[in-house]
Scaffold this active site. Structure first.
Site, PDB file in Angstrom:
ATOM      1  N   ASP A   1     -10.673   3.123   1.411  1.00  0.00           N
ATOM      2  CA  ASP A   1     -10.952   2.569   2.750  1.00  0.00           C
ATOM      3  C   ASP A   1     -11.680   3.577   3.641  1.00  0.00           C
ATOM      4  OD1 ASP A   1     -10.019  -0.016   2.540  1.00  0.00           O
ATOM      5  OD2 ASP A   1      -7.978   0.492   3.142  1.00  0.00           O
TER       6      ASP A   1
ATOM      7  N   LYS B   1       0.819  -1.223   0.000  1.00  0.00           N
ATOM      8  CA  LYS B   1       0.000   0.000   0.000  1.00  0.00           C
ATOM      9  C   LYS B   1       0.854   1.275   0.000  1.00  0.00           C
ATOM     10  CE  LYS B   1      -4.396  -1.382   1.962  1.00  0.00           C
ATOM     11  NZ  LYS B   1      -5.399  -1.086   2.982  1.00  0.00           N
TER      12      LYS B   1
HETATM   13  P1  NAP Z   1      -1.746  -3.198  10.581  1.00  0.00           P
HETATM   14  O1  NAP Z   1      -1.311  -2.083   9.704  1.00  0.00           O
HETATM   15  O2  NAP Z   1      -0.817  -4.328  10.831  1.00  0.00           O
HETATM   16  O3  NAP Z   1      -2.164  -2.536  11.999  1.00  0.00           O
HETATM   17  C1  NAP Z   1      -2.637  -3.332  13.058  1.00  0.00           C
HETATM   18  C2  NAP Z   1      -2.607  -2.544  14.355  1.00  0.00           C
HETATM   19  O4  NAP Z   1      -3.075  -3.430  15.388  1.00  0.00           O
HETATM   20  C3  NAP Z   1      -1.209  -2.074  14.786  1.00  0.00           C
HETATM   21  O5  NAP Z   1      -1.332  -0.886  15.539  1.00  0.00           O
HETATM   22  C4  NAP Z   1      -0.758  -3.235  15.679  1.00  0.00           C
HETATM   23  O6  NAP Z   1       0.198  -2.876  16.650  1.00  0.00           O
HETATM   24  C5  NAP Z   1      -2.066  -3.557  16.393  1.00  0.00           C
HETATM   25  N1  NAP Z   1      -2.063  -4.895  16.943  1.00  0.00           N
HETATM   26  C6  NAP Z   1      -1.843  -6.067  16.284  1.00  0.00           C
HETATM   27  N2  NAP Z   1      -1.938  -7.102  17.137  1.00  0.00           N
HETATM   28  C7  NAP Z   1      -2.206  -6.563  18.362  1.00  0.00           C
HETATM   29  C8  NAP Z   1      -2.390  -7.115  19.662  1.00  0.00           C
HETATM   30  N3  NAP Z   1      -2.348  -8.436  19.883  1.00  0.00           N
HETATM   31  N4  NAP Z   1      -2.629  -6.266  20.696  1.00  0.00           N
HETATM   32  C9  NAP Z   1      -2.682  -4.916  20.501  1.00  0.00           C
HETATM   33  N5  NAP Z   1      -2.514  -4.343  19.295  1.00  0.00           N
HETATM   34  C10 NAP Z   1      -2.278  -5.151  18.243  1.00  0.00           C
HETATM   35  O7  NAP Z   1      -3.084  -3.862  10.043  1.00  0.00           O
HETATM   36  P2  NAP Z   1      -4.322  -3.142   9.310  1.00  0.00           P
HETATM   37  O8  NAP Z   1      -4.116  -3.160   7.849  1.00  0.00           O
HETATM   38  O9  NAP Z   1      -4.565  -1.857   9.988  1.00  0.00           O
HETATM   39  O10 NAP Z   1      -5.498  -4.181   9.601  1.00  0.00           O
HETATM   40  C11 NAP Z   1      -5.970  -4.395  10.908  1.00  0.00           C
HETATM   41  C12 NAP Z   1      -7.250  -5.239  10.910  1.00  0.00           C
HETATM   42  O11 NAP Z   1      -8.281  -4.556  10.218  1.00  0.00           O
HETATM   43  C13 NAP Z   1      -7.111  -6.611  10.222  1.00  0.00           C
HETATM   44  O12 NAP Z   1      -7.825  -7.546  10.950  1.00  0.00           O
HETATM   45  C14 NAP Z   1      -7.757  -6.388   8.861  1.00  0.00           C
HETATM   46  O13 NAP Z   1      -8.309  -7.574   8.334  1.00  0.00           O
HETATM   47  C15 NAP Z   1      -8.852  -5.405   9.237  1.00  0.00           C
HETATM   48  N6  NAP Z   1      -9.240  -4.554   8.095  1.00  0.00           N
HETATM   49  C16 NAP Z   1     -10.537  -4.607   7.690  1.00  0.00           C
HETATM   50  C17 NAP Z   1     -10.954  -3.812   6.641  1.00  0.00           C
HETATM   51  C18 NAP Z   1     -12.393  -3.875   6.206  1.00  0.00           C
HETATM   52  O14 NAP Z   1     -12.684  -3.466   5.067  1.00  0.00           O
HETATM   53  N7  NAP Z   1     -13.285  -4.306   7.069  1.00  0.00           N
HETATM   54  C19 NAP Z   1     -10.056  -2.953   5.997  1.00  0.00           C
HETATM   55  C20 NAP Z   1      -8.715  -2.915   6.439  1.00  0.00           C
HETATM   56  C21 NAP Z   1      -8.332  -3.733   7.501  1.00  0.00           C
HETATM   57  P3  NAP Z   1       1.782  -2.955  16.344  1.00  0.00           P
HETATM   58  O15 NAP Z   1       2.056  -1.846  15.384  1.00  0.00           O
HETATM   59  O16 NAP Z   1       2.386  -2.782  17.671  1.00  0.00           O
HETATM   60  O17 NAP Z   1       2.027  -4.325  15.729  1.00  0.00           O
END
Ligand code: NAP
Length: 279
Positions: A103, A67
């Site tokens: 998004d 991205k």
């Molecule tokens: P990302 O960039 O990896 O960000 C994830 C965030 O969650 C980071 O701040 C990470 O912290 C934190 N995190 C991960 N595991 C954790 C834990 N066990 N405890 C506390 N914090 C935690 O991922 P993303 O792209 O934002 O996606 C996140 C989620 O949203 C995924 O499940 C994805 O499938 C979902 N999503 C859904 C849509 C939709 O259309 N519904 C769109 C986008 C994303 P660190 O930085 O410390 O690792």
């Protein structure tokens, strides 16, 4: 019309199901395929962008980890993609390759549908997580006049994100803290929307919730969980069992896809068909 998704890995993606159902429903002759690009492959992304420039592909979705990697390869970013700092949709306009991001609008449109009353009077939103989707969600909320608080396990990331948004010309001040009981307790009385952007609660860890264990729930709160697998996470189920409004992220997934489909095809996306394809 050839469309697709690039990222690594992408085999689990629901996007082909969504877009192929949409293409069929509106009677367009086309297909949506996966174009996995290993981040160690130097020219993989560039080759794909050339296929859009040459017309071989009509457009692409871009997902993790590309991205941001794709940004130097496009000619222009939309203002939303620029603010979010990430691209999830690319297409050609007047010979120029555009990097866009659907998004934020996808999230907002679904939230308006699912929680019209909450959205009619913006208050304070708490965002769990400080990763890629948090940036899109915060952009959407700030553009809709919400005050935003970020709670994350990595306080440095949360503070950097808060500073970034606070420094935008039209930005409101954004506060950040640890995703823990202490930070949440101090704020919960003023928060009326909670958005989870962490993957906590996602398959296979369906018995986990980002809600701090000892934190009492407020009497009134709308919960939006971006996780859509399972359709209802523990966070969503816990909130519903207390009589609170709560939804998962499938609607956002469909909306962001529908917006990309419209940018590529110029045809209104058949949202019901797309929803049924992944429900
Ligand atoms: P990302 O960039 O990896 O960000 C994830 C965030 O969650 C980071 O701040 C990470 O912290 C934190 N995190 C991960 N595991 C954790 C834990 N066990 N405890 C506390 N914090 C935690 O991922 P993303 O792209 O934002 O996606 C996140 C989620 O949203 C995924 O499940 C994805 O499938 C979902 N999503 C859904 C849509 C939709 O259309 N519904 C769109 C986008 C994303 P660190 O930085 O410390 O690792």
């Amino acid at each position: 019309m050839r469309l697709g998704l690039t990222g690594w890995p992408v085999s689990h993606s629901l996007s082909p199901r969504l877009h192929n159902a949409a293409l069929r429903a509106v009677g367009l002759d086309g297909e949506y395929n996966l174009y996995p690009v290993d981040p160690s492959e130097p020219d993989g992304l560039l080759n794909l962008t050339q296929k859009i420039r040459s017309g071989e592909l009509a457009g692409l979705n871009v997902t993790i980890p590309h991205k941001q990697n794709i940004i130097p390869m496009v000619d222009e970013l939309t203002s939303t993609a620029k603010l979010i700092g990430a691209v999830n949709t690319i297409y050609l306009r007047n010979g120029r390759l555009i990097g866009d991001n659907t998004d934020a609008q996808g999230f907002l449109t679904d939230l308006h549908k699912k929680a019209p009353t909450v959205m009619s009077s913006p208050g304070t939103a708490m965002v769990f997580g400080a990763g890629g989707s948090a940036r899109a969600v915060i952009t959407a909320l700030l553009n809709s006049s919400w005050c935003v608080k970020i709670a994350a396990r990595d306080i440095q990331k949360a503070q950097n994100l808060a500073l970034y948004f606070s420094n935008q010309p039209s930005g409101k001040s954004v506060e950040a803290g640890f995703l823990d009981q202490q930070f949440m307790t101090s704020l919960m009385s003023s928060v009326n929307l909670l958005v989870n952007t962490t993957p906590i609660g996602m398959v296979p860890n369906i018995d986990q919730s980002p809600w701090p264990a000892d934190l009492p729930w407020p009497k009134s709160l709308m919960v939006y969980d971006l996780v859509y697998n399972p359709r209802k996470t523990k966070l969503v189920n816990d909130a519903i069992s207390l009589g609170l409004g709560a939804v998962g992220g499938l609607g956002m997934l469909v909306e962001q896809a529908a917006l990309a489909f419209e940018l590529w095809t110029g045809v209104e996306a058949p949202r019901e068909v797309m929803y049924s394809a992944v429900e």
